[in-house]
Enzyme design. Structure first.
Site, PDB file in Angstrom:
ATOM      1  N   THR A  75       0.831  -1.204   0.000  1.00 32.45           N
ATOM      2  CA  THR A  75       0.000   0.000   0.000  1.00 32.45           C
ATOM      3  C   THR A  75       0.861   1.247   0.000  1.00 32.45           C
ATOM      4  O   THR A  75       1.996   1.246   0.471  1.00 32.45           O
ATOM      5  CB  THR A  75      -0.893   0.050   1.263  1.00 32.45           C
ATOM      6  OG1 THR A  75      -0.051   0.138   2.420  1.00 32.45           O
ATOM      7  CG2 THR A  75      -1.767  -1.185   1.374  1.00 32.45           C
TER       8      THR A  75
ATOM      9  N   THR B  93       4.690   2.497   1.219  1.00 35.24           N
ATOM     10  CA  THR B  93       5.451   1.246   1.296  1.00 35.24           C
ATOM     11  C   THR B  93       5.630   0.662  -0.099  1.00 35.24           C
ATOM     12  O   THR B  93       6.731   0.256  -0.493  1.00 35.24           O
ATOM     13  CB  THR B  93       4.733   0.234   2.201  1.00 35.24           C
ATOM     14  OG1 THR B  93       4.525   0.805   3.494  1.00 35.24           O
ATOM     15  CG2 THR B  93       5.554  -1.035   2.341  1.00 35.24           C
TER      16      THR B  93
ATOM     17  N   ILE C 217      -6.268   1.958  12.074  1.00 34.71           N
ATOM     18  CA  ILE C 217      -7.462   1.103  12.066  1.00 34.71           C
ATOM     19  C   ILE C 217      -7.191  -0.164  11.246  1.00 34.71           C
ATOM     20  O   ILE C 217      -7.297  -1.284  11.744  1.00 34.71           O
ATOM     21  CB  ILE C 217      -8.683   1.849  11.497  1.00 34.71           C
ATOM     22  CG1 ILE C 217      -8.940   3.131  12.283  1.00 34.71           C
ATOM     23  CG2 ILE C 217      -9.912   0.939  11.501  1.00 34.71           C
ATOM     24  CD1 ILE C 217      -9.224   2.906  13.760  1.00 34.71           C
TER      25      ILE C 217
ATOM     26  N   LYS D  72      -4.450 -14.365  14.583  1.00 34.97           N
ATOM     27  CA  LYS D  72      -5.469 -15.384  14.865  1.00 34.97           C
ATOM     28  C   LYS D  72      -5.254 -16.598  13.971  1.00 34.97           C
ATOM     29  O   LYS D  72      -5.419 -17.747  14.414  1.00 34.97           O
ATOM     30  CB  LYS D  72      -6.865 -14.800  14.635  1.00 34.97           C
ATOM     31  CG  LYS D  72      -7.974 -15.844  14.777  1.00 34.97           C
ATOM     32  CD  LYS D  72      -9.352 -15.253  14.586  1.00 34.97           C
ATOM     33  CE  LYS D  72     -10.426 -16.339  14.709  1.00 34.97           C
ATOM     34  NZ  LYS D  72     -11.805 -15.794  14.614  1.00 34.97           N
TER      35      LYS D  72
ATOM     36  N   TYR E  46      19.034 -12.768  38.570  1.00 34.81           N
ATOM     37  CA  TYR E  46      18.016 -13.066  39.586  1.00 34.81           C
ATOM     38  C   TYR E  46      17.527 -11.752  40.159  1.00 34.81           C
ATOM     39  O   TYR E  46      17.991 -10.676  39.768  1.00 34.81           O
ATOM     40  CB  TYR E  46      18.570 -13.978  40.689  1.00 34.81           C
ATOM     41  CG  TYR E  46      19.886 -13.544  41.301  1.00 34.81           C
ATOM     42  CD1 TYR E  46      19.940 -12.554  42.280  1.00 34.81           C
ATOM     43  CD2 TYR E  46      21.085 -14.127  40.898  1.00 34.81           C
ATOM     44  CE1 TYR E  46      21.134 -12.156  42.844  1.00 34.81           C
ATOM     45  CE2 TYR E  46      22.294 -13.737  41.449  1.00 34.81           C
ATOM     46  CZ  TYR E  46      22.317 -12.753  42.430  1.00 34.81           C
ATOM     47  OH  TYR E  46      23.501 -12.359  42.980  1.00 34.81           O
TER      48      TYR E  46
ATOM     49  N   HIS F  89      22.000  -0.500  49.875  1.00 33.82           N
ATOM     50  CA  HIS F  89      20.670  -1.026  50.182  1.00 33.82           C
ATOM     51  C   HIS F  89      19.618   0.073  50.161  1.00 33.82           C
ATOM     52  O   HIS F  89      18.770   0.189  51.054  1.00 33.82           O
ATOM     53  CB  HIS F  89      20.669  -1.748  51.531  1.00 33.82           C
ATOM     54  CG  HIS F  89      21.606  -2.921  51.558  1.00 33.82           C
ATOM     55  ND1 HIS F  89      21.481  -4.015  50.730  1.00 33.82           N
ATOM     56  CD2 HIS F  89      22.717  -3.149  52.307  1.00 33.82           C
ATOM     57  CE1 HIS F  89      22.453  -4.869  50.976  1.00 33.82           C
ATOM     58  NE2 HIS F  89      23.233  -4.372  51.924  1.00 33.82           N
TER      59      HIS F  89
ATOM     60  N   ASN G 265      11.966   6.234  59.291  1.00 37.81           N
ATOM     61  CA  ASN G 265      12.136   7.577  59.841  1.00 37.81           C
ATOM     62  C   ASN G 265      13.559   8.072  59.564  1.00 37.81           C
ATOM     63  O   ASN G 265      14.507   7.341  59.790  1.00 37.81           O
ATOM     64  CB  ASN G 265      11.878   7.577  61.344  1.00 37.81           C
ATOM     65  CG  ASN G 265      10.421   7.358  61.675  1.00 37.81           C
ATOM     66  OD1 ASN G 265       9.550   7.992  61.106  1.00 37.81           O
ATOM     67  ND2 ASN G 265      10.150   6.455  62.631  1.00 37.81           N
TER      68      ASN G 265
ATOM     69  N   ARG H   3      11.369   7.548  65.794  1.00 35.08           N
ATOM     70  CA  ARG H   3      12.265   8.643  65.435  1.00 35.08           C
ATOM     71  C   ARG H   3      13.415   8.811  66.430  1.00 35.08           C
ATOM     72  O   ARG H   3      14.517   9.230  66.050  1.00 35.08           O
ATOM     73  CB  ARG H   3      11.449   9.937  65.310  1.00 35.08           C
ATOM     74  CG  ARG H   3      12.144  11.033  64.521  1.00 35.08           C
ATOM     75  CD  ARG H   3      11.131  12.015  63.971  1.00 35.08           C
ATOM     76  NE  ARG H   3      10.254  11.367  63.009  1.00 35.08           N
ATOM     77  CZ  ARG H   3      10.549  11.193  61.724  1.00 35.08           C
ATOM     78  NH1 ARG H   3      11.695  11.654  61.250  1.00 35.08           N
ATOM     79  NH2 ARG H   3       9.709  10.587  60.928  1.00 35.08           N
TER      80      ARG H   3
END
Length: 534
Positions: free
Chosen positions: A49, A52, A141, A152, A231, A289, A438, A458
């Site tokens: 189309t 392309t 669309i 499918k 991992y 950490h 805290n 705290r």
């Protein structure tokens, strides 16, 4: 109602499907001509189309226009091209069924064994800042209809939605056709592709009709897997890193050297960026950490500001800095690299590196060196998964003019410090945001000297910060991410020789806390805003 195709005995087995006819319609023309040449050389009829078809034809290959197949011209400015039975019957015909095969013959329709389609650049158009009809025209669309129909019918049709799939298709041309396993995998990718596309469109429409400013009724997060990690947080957990479409963060950083990044490396590197880039001056954050073990800006008049910032951050807690992750908000220099020569570090992330610095890092083969993308920016929103859903909030950010904001902090005890001490207090307040609640931060000369984090009360955070600071606690300033519920927390700080404290205020016992600070002859500000970080 059951039809003949529901009877398994009627299906004929098809594994290898030779490619004789291909429908090609793409907006992304990457490697298009490579694929087109391979198809043409293999004698495959190419149906195409618009642009392309023209691109393939200009390269010297024969092309059948879709209009010649449908007997109907492209119309409505290209909105209607492939939405026609002569196309979709060729996509959906299950040639394992004799009645499908005979119906195609009766209708004079030829089947397709290959469909190559990628969709209009909707996401890219939205990202460019386009609005209204300019965005609507990029809602594909016909493309999704062809993709879904082909996927499918994967028993008979191979569907390629990305240039990444072209090489396997080209290889299949030379080996007799596509296999059932290959077509099933391509179908899975195709359905994921259209699902992501539809979510992007739905999200855009939701944003046009918000119930609350910037908080959409429906939230779509599109991400693609970049890599499978060795991992997760622990060795028995699977993990992967995904790149969010439109993202400009640690996931998009370029790894310049070192071992493969781990799950924990990414978490810590992101936390380091949060800490370092809160600072306007040259700054370095060292993370372990997900918590800082040192944050600092460069010393005044430092000859090498970023190297100075690193040394000052490292001095906060050299023991915890072992095996840490470092982020710098400026180009990393040779001097900073040399300072790191004998310090075991897992990851370094920065916007750029001096070539000589990379040469030094190259001697540490396991060191992971990450360069931020040029368009790196802190995210405007935070997303966190919870069981069965997710939480969305505005990212916790400091205003660019925080010095002006600090002038309006409420002085509730003592005298206002001089400008240098106020800068130190502002630094502590900003550094506190990067510490898990805290949170208590002690700072001197705009460098952390003690950090108390992640405690369930705290007062324990205050004790931890003072313990880590040791003798350096005396004369430092303290910042607390939330109010002190009792006077015992500030008392720990006061007993350690701290004479300037900043906190949000807002406790029912604020007066009790203020009285304790006043009795010690110390200064305390209320900011009116907390910075929890869980």
């Amino acid at each position: 109602m059951a039809g003949p195709s529901n009877d398994p005995s009627l299906y004929r087995h098809r594994d290898l499907v030779p490619i004789r006819r291909a429908l090609v319609s793409v907006s992304d023309k990457t490697d298009l001509l490579t694929l087109a040449k391979a198809l043409a050389d293999a004698g495959v009829e190419i149906v195409s189309t618009g642009s392309t078809a023209q691109t393939i034809r200009d390269a010297g290959h024969e092309v059948t226009d879709v209009a010649a197949v449908t007997g109907f011209p492209e119309s409505l400015g290209g909105r209607v091209k492939t939405l026609h039975p002569s196309v979709h019957a060729g996509l959906l015909a299950d040639l394992r069924l004799e009645d499908h095969e005979s119906q195609l013959a009766e209708l004079g329709i030829l089947p397709f064994e290959l469909v190559v389609v990628n969709l209009y650049p909707f996401v890219e158009t939205v990202a460019s800042g386009a609005e209204g009809d300019d965005v609507v025209e990029q809602i594909d669309i016909g493309g999704p209809a062809m993709v879904r129909a082909s996927a499918k019918n994967f028993a008979n049709v191979a569907i390629a939605v990305s240039p990444d799939s072209y090489r396997p298709i080209i290889d299949a041309l030379g080996s007799g056709g596509t296999t059932l396993a290959q077509r099933r995998e391509l179908a899975a990718r195709a359905f994921a592709h259209t699902a992501q596309y539809d979510r992007a469109v739905a999200s855009w429409f939701a944003e046009q009709t918000l119930d609350e400013p910037d908080l959409p009724q429906h939230l779509t997060i599109k991400a693609e897997r970049l890599a499978t990690l060795r991992y997760g947080e622990n060795s028995h957990q699977r993990a992967a890193i995904y790149s969010r479409v439109g993202g400009h963060g640690i996931a998009q950083a370029t790894q310049l050297q070192g071992k493969e990044m781990s799950y924990n490396n990414y978490v810590d590197a992101d936390a380091a960026l949060r800490a370092a880039f809160d600072m306007v001056k040259p700054a370095v954050a060292i993370i372990k950490h997900a918590n800082p073990c040192g944050i600092a800006v460069a010393a005044p008049q430092a000859l090498d500001p970023i190297a100075s910032a690193h040394l000052r951050a490292h001095e906060c807690d050299p023991v915890s800095a072992f095996g840490g992750v470092i982020a710098a908000n400026r180009t990393i220099t040779l001097k900073m690299a040399e300072n790191l020569r004998d310090i075991f570090t897992e990851v370094i992330v920065a916007p750029d590196y001096e070539p000589a610095a990379l040469e030094v890092f190259g001697l540490k083969k396991n060191l992971r060196v990450l360069q931020l993308p040029a368009d790196w920016q802190q995210e405007p929103m935070d997303v966190r998964l919870v069981s069965g859903g997710l939480l969305l909030q505005d990212a916790d950010r400091f205003p660019a003019d925080i010095e002006s904001v600090a002038k309006d902090w409420q002085l509730v005890s003592g005298e206002r410090p001089d400008d240098e001490e106020m800068q130190n207090l502002i630094f502590a307040w900003k550094a506190c945001r990067a510490v898990k609640s805290n949170a208590i931060v002690l700072a001197k000369n705009s460098a952390t000297v003690g950090i108390g984090m992640g405690q369930v009360n705290r007062v324990d955070s205050c004790r931890l910060a003072v313990e880590r600071a040791g003798e350096r606690a005396a004369g430092s300033v303290a910042a607390s991410d939330a109010f002190f519920p009792f006077a015992d927390g500030p008392q720990v700080l006061l007993d350690a020789g701290i004479r300037t404290i900043v906190q949000p205020g807002g406790s029912v016992r604020d007066e009790e806390v203020i009285d304790a600070v006043r009795k010690a002859g110390a200064t305390m500000f209320f900011t009116g805003e907390r910075h929890f970080f869980h």
